[in-house]
Design an enzyme around this catalytic site. Structure first.
Site, short mmCIF file in Angstrom:
data_model
loop_
_atom_site.label_atom_id
_atom_site.label_comp_id
_atom_site.label_asym_id
_atom_site.label_seq_id
_atom_site.Cartn_x
_atom_site.Cartn_y
_atom_site.Cartn_z
N GLU A 1 -16.44 6.03 3.92
CA GLU A 1 -15.85 5.48 5.14
C GLU A 1 -15.97 6.49 6.26
OE1 GLU A 1 -11.61 4.60 5.00
OE2 GLU A 1 -11.27 6.18 3.55
N ARG B 1 0.84 -1.20 0.00
CA ARG B 1 0.00 0.00 0.00
C ARG B 1 0.87 1.26 0.00
NH1 ARG B 1 -4.59 0.26 4.53
NH2 ARG B 1 -2.85 0.95 5.80
N LYS C 1 -2.72 6.50 1.22
CA LYS C 1 -2.58 7.05 2.59
C LYS C 1 -1.66 8.27 2.57
CE LYS C 1 -2.29 4.96 7.19
NZ LYS C 1 -3.59 5.36 7.71
C1 LIG Z 1 -8.79 6.68 6.04
C2 LIG Z 1 -8.55 5.33 6.61
N1 LIG Z 1 -9.37 4.33 6.28
C3 LIG Z 1 -9.19 3.09 6.76
C4 LIG Z 1 -8.14 2.79 7.62
C5 LIG Z 1 -7.95 1.41 8.11
O1 LIG Z 1 -6.89 0.78 7.43
P1 LIG Z 1 -6.06 -0.37 8.09
O2 LIG Z 1 -7.01 -1.43 8.48
O3 LIG Z 1 -5.14 -0.84 7.02
O4 LIG Z 1 -5.35 0.22 9.25
C6 LIG Z 1 -7.27 3.80 8.00
C7 LIG Z 1 -6.15 3.52 8.90
O5 LIG Z 1 -5.07 3.25 8.45
C8 LIG Z 1 -7.46 5.10 7.48
O6 LIG Z 1 -6.63 6.09 7.84
#
Ligand SMILES: Cc1ncc(COP(=O)(O)O)c(C=O)c1O
Length: 342
Positions: free
Chosen positions: A221, A82, A185
């Site tokens: 989300e 990622r 991210k």
């Molecule tokens: C915007 C966002 N969505 C979803 C997630 C959840 O992702 P993960 O399960 O890979 O931590 C995160 C955290 O990293 C996030 O910042």
């Protein structure tokens, strides 16, 4: 190994200093070999693209001490992949997967005494970060990049523990647009969400729930976490969207939900569907699952946790995933990887 002298069971989800971070810099394809540093700050060129043009991305993953004493990291290769996607999307030199794994292993080993003891509810949070450190005045990619991995021991994300939270559907701000950078991210996504998040908090909610920016019909989300619902018919449903971060926790829960006899579905989720769910949750590395107690949508409100108790599916999914991370049950998926002392 003697552990650091910390109040492990009462640790908050904040920054706690450790002994080392690791730093790499590279330009024109030439990289440094990775320097362990005990300095908590960093000299940065005042014209670095990471400061001016948002050429910056990061990751978040956790390391646990298991029941048998092993120190393990959860699905590290998914975070490595990622980060590559994030780097590529904003035209930064990507960190190769092997380098990512090497950097995390080295910095965890250098800070082993900060890995919280098994059974304390705490973990070692790992934060890899890449940014354009080369100077530019015109808007173009840097010619030098810095990759840092820092670690910090953390307690549970929510002080109240595994308790339902209250969401409000955001009606004014968007977090990210389709064809933008919502699926990677990058720091700018979080800056974009802060105003909405603070407004929600000042109105008595825990976080916002974003709708898709184009049609304002489908769930995207929550601020820093993916969203899922459990329908009355036993479907684990989670949004398919171009503008959300593909959560590694959600991907894992999707698999576990199927194994538990729920039907996992990833598709567009219309906001009206919230009124038909028996349970809902937010998910991510920090909290694993945060059960959703209620969602306020305009003048309407749906309540899932009437007595402030998480539902049975959220609880079972949470227990399954944390039991795998902590080695309480066998990891049949190959999700945890031991970091052996060097
Ligand atoms: C915007 C966002 N969505 C979803 C997630 C959840 O992702 P993960 O399960 O890979 O931590 C995160 C955290 O990293 C996030 O910042």
């Amino acid at each position: 190994m003697t552990k650091a002298n910390l109040d492990w069971p009462n640790l908050d989800f904040g920054y706690h200093e450790t002994d080392f971070n690791i730093r790499y810099t590279w330009s024109n394809g030439q990289g440094s070999s990775g320097e362990l540093s005990s300095d908590q700050s960093l000299p940065v060129h005042i014209a670095a693209t990471g400061l001016h043009y948002g050429q910056q991305c990061f990751e978040g993953l956790k390391v646990f001490e298991q029941k048998n004493g092993d120190v393990v990291v959860f699905r590290i290769e998914e975070n490595a992949k990622r980060l590559i996607k994030s780097c590529e999307k904003i035209h930064m030199a990507p960190v190769p997967e092997e380098l990512f794994v090497e950097a995390v292993s080295k910095v965890v080993n250098a800070n082993r005494k900060f890995v919280p003891p098994y059974g304390t509810g705490a973990s070692l949070y790992v934060r890899p970060l890449v940014f354009g450190s080369g100077a530019q005045v015109g808007v173009k990619p840097a010619d030098e990049y810095t990759f840092i991995v820092l670690v910090t021991p953390v307690g549970p994300y929510f002080k109240t523990g595994f308790k339902p939270v209250h969401l409000v559907v955001e009606d004014e701000y968007d977090r990210a647009a389709p064809c933008g950078v919502g699926d990677v991210k990058v720091g700018g996504n979080y800056a974009a969400g802060m105003r909405a998040s603070m407004r929600a908090k000042s109105n008595g909610f825990t976080e916002v729930l974003y709708l898709d920016a184009k049609e304002k019909q489908y769930i995207d989300e929550s601020g820093p976490a993916n969203f899922f619902g459990i329908t009355e018919g036993g479907v684990y449903v989670t949004p398919q969207s171009e503008s959300i971060l593909p959560s590694i926790t959600n991907k894992s829960l999707f698999t576990l939900a199927g194994e538990m006899g729920l039907k996992p579905e990833r598709r567009q989720v219309h906001i009206e569907e919230i009124f038909g769910f028996q349970e809902a949750g937010c998910c991510g590395t920090a909290a694993v699952i945060t059960p959703v107690g209620s969602i306020t949508f305009g003048e309407r409100k749906v309540v899932y946790a009437k007595d402030d108790k998480p539902g049975k599916y959220c609880t079972e999914l949470y227990n399954q995933l944390t039991d795998i991370q902590l080695g309480n049950i066998r990891d049949t998926h190959g999700w945890v990887k031991a970091i052996r002392p060097e």
